[in-house]
Design a protein around this motif. Structure first.
Motif, mmCIF file in Angstrom:
data_model
loop_
_atom_site.group_PDB
_atom_site.id
_atom_site.type_symbol
_atom_site.label_atom_id
_atom_site.label_comp_id
_atom_site.label_asym_id
_atom_site.label_seq_id
_atom_site.Cartn_x
_atom_site.Cartn_y
_atom_site.Cartn_z
ATOM 1 N N VAL A 135 0.837 -1.202 0.000
ATOM 2 C CA VAL A 135 0.000 0.000 0.000
ATOM 3 C C VAL A 135 0.872 1.251 0.000
ATOM 4 C CG1 VAL A 135 -1.674 1.315 1.361
ATOM 5 C CG2 VAL A 135 -1.987 -1.144 1.040
ATOM 6 N N ALA A 136 1.912 1.244 0.830
ATOM 7 C CA ALA A 136 2.795 2.412 0.897
ATOM 8 C C ALA A 136 3.475 2.683 -0.436
ATOM 9 C CB ALA A 136 3.838 2.214 1.994
ATOM 10 N N LEU A 137 3.965 1.624 -1.105
ATOM 11 C CA LEU A 137 4.640 1.797 -2.386
ATOM 12 C C LEU A 137 3.676 2.330 -3.446
ATOM 13 C CD1 LEU A 137 7.177 1.473 -4.124
ATOM 14 C CD2 LEU A 137 6.477 -0.889 -4.572
ATOM 15 N N ALA A 138 2.469 1.788 -3.459
ATOM 16 C CA ALA A 138 1.484 2.247 -4.437
ATOM 17 C C ALA A 138 1.164 3.727 -4.240
ATOM 18 C CB ALA A 138 0.210 1.409 -4.321
ATOM 19 N N LEU A 139 0.918 4.130 -3.007
ATOM 20 C CA LEU A 139 0.588 5.536 -2.740
ATOM 21 C C LEU A 139 1.788 6.439 -2.986
ATOM 22 C CD1 LEU A 139 -1.598 5.054 0.458
ATOM 23 C CD2 LEU A 139 -2.366 5.439 -1.902
ATOM 24 N N ASN A 140 2.984 5.943 -2.692
ATOM 25 C CA ASN A 140 4.201 6.699 -2.979
ATOM 26 C C ASN A 140 4.304 7.009 -4.484
ATOM 27 O OD1 ASN A 140 7.003 7.660 -2.256
ATOM 28 N ND2 ASN A 140 7.557 5.993 -3.634
#
Length: 385
Positions: A135-140
């Protein structure tokens, strides 16, 4: 579930195609257990099992979450209302990442997310970290935040510590975000320096098996937290910032200073000796002698069982049976109280070791374990487009 399947399911749920698909792996820890929250050394590697996320951003402050692995409809949350301790379901993990990003000042204004995972939950293989990191990578990427893997790992740990309420260290998230295929990650959890150590067992005729005992555990429960608090008390009694600061050569003197604090003595002894074991494994692998790490794994299990006391009968049975069947080494891995063990064996001995463990579980009237080969794999990445 593959990237296209996740894309198709996202489209069914939300009425439009996602703007991208990302994946983040689970991990198994070769050596270095309960050292990460003591500023110590760890040596995980990423598994081929992964959590996949199809994601699109939103601008209206709405966060919609769905998991192929949860028997629940789409959850709809308001990003402005996200707060620690408000969610005790699976959605706390992705919502916690959104909360942590926003708390750090990043302009995340919502998202539609569909998730699917092949990381076994409750097996000590960091299914929660894989969920957080993907999730963090996608939002980043979608919000152009420009954060590297190490920074994303820190934000994910903060989400799990503060939002979910699980007192985990930094190892799991860093492994999911930063590991490389064919390598184990030697991580110093104090300064977060990391080194990729070549770990190609198949080239040496070896295999590393993961045996999932199917005994589930929870890091947010009291036993894990109690041990972390005990380590902090030990450091305070010894006048150091963290147990990392006790050298192996000074262990006996440190234990003597703890007097009749027997519970604390056990915790200190495990952490100090485990840090030394990580260094030994690094040295052996860099010297090209992977078979020699077997006895070090066995020592690590004994320490986790007898000093840290986080093993369980199923894990002990796995280790004892595998060694009796010819394995070179074995130990529990992960936080403990269930989960998985790792077993190092010659390739030719894998069938016998696997059969022996399965038969031992059957004889003890236990649920059959799940066994698979652990192949060092790549960390989190974008799959589509």
């Amino acid at each position: 579930m593959g990237a296209q399947q996740v894309t198709d399911r996202f489209t069914e749920l939300y009425g439009t195609a996602p703007q991208g698909v990302w994946a983040a792996p689970g991990r198994v820890n070769l050596i270095g257990e309960h050292t990460d929250y003591n500023d110590g050394f760890v040596m995980p590697f990423a598994l081929p099992h992964r959590t996949t996320a199809a994601v699109s951003p939103r601008t209206d402050g709405i966060l919609r979450l769905h998991s192929a692995d949860a028997d629940a409809p789409v959850a709809e949350l308001t990003v402005d209302a996200l707060a620690p301790g408000t969610d005790r379901t699976w959605t706390a993990y992705p919502a916690g990442v959104v909360w942590a990003l926003r708390e750090a000042g990043h302009p995340v204004t919502g998202a539609d997310i569909h998730l699917s995972s092949t990381v076994p939950a409750g097996a000590g293989l960091s299914s929660s970290a894989a969920l957080e990191v993907v999730v963090a990578l996608a939002l980043n990427d979608l919000y152009g935040l420009g954060l590297d893997g190490g920074r994303l790992a820190l934000l994910c740990r903060h989400a799990e510590n503060a939002y979910v309420g699980a007192p985990v260290g930094i190892m799991d998230q860093t492994a999911s975000a930063c590991c490389e295929a064919g390598h184990a990650l030697f991580l110093d959890t104090r300064d977060l320096t990391r080194r990729q150590i070549p770990f190609d067992l198949s080239a040496e005729g070896l295999r590393l098996l993961v045996v999932d005992t199917r005994v589930e555990h929870s890091h947010s429960q009291g036993e894990y937290g109690w041990r972390r608090a005990g380590c902090e008390k030990g450091a305070a009694l010894l006048g150091v910032g963290a147990l990392r600061d006790i050298p192996h050569s000074g262990l006996d003197a440190a234990l003597a200073r703890l007097g009749d604090e027997e519970e604390i003595r056990r915790l200190v002894r495990h952490v100090v000796t485990e840090n030394a074991r990580v260094r030994r494994v690094v040295d052996l692998l860099e010297a090209g002698d992977p078979r020699a790490i077997g006895p070090v794994l066995v020592e690590g299990h004994a320490s986790l069982r007898d000093d840290f006391r986080v093993s369980c009968p199923e894990l002990d049975l796995t280790v004892e049976t595998a060694l009796a069947a010819g394995a070179l080494g074995a130990r529990m891995t992960g936080g403990g109280f269930g989960g998985s063990a790792v077993v190092l064996a010659e390739e030719t001995d894998v069938p016998a070791v696997t059969a022996a463990v399965r038969e031992a579980f059957a004889a003890a009237d236990l649920t059959a374990p799940r066994t698979f080969e652990a192949v060092p794999s790549e960390g989190a990445r974008r799959l589509l487009p």
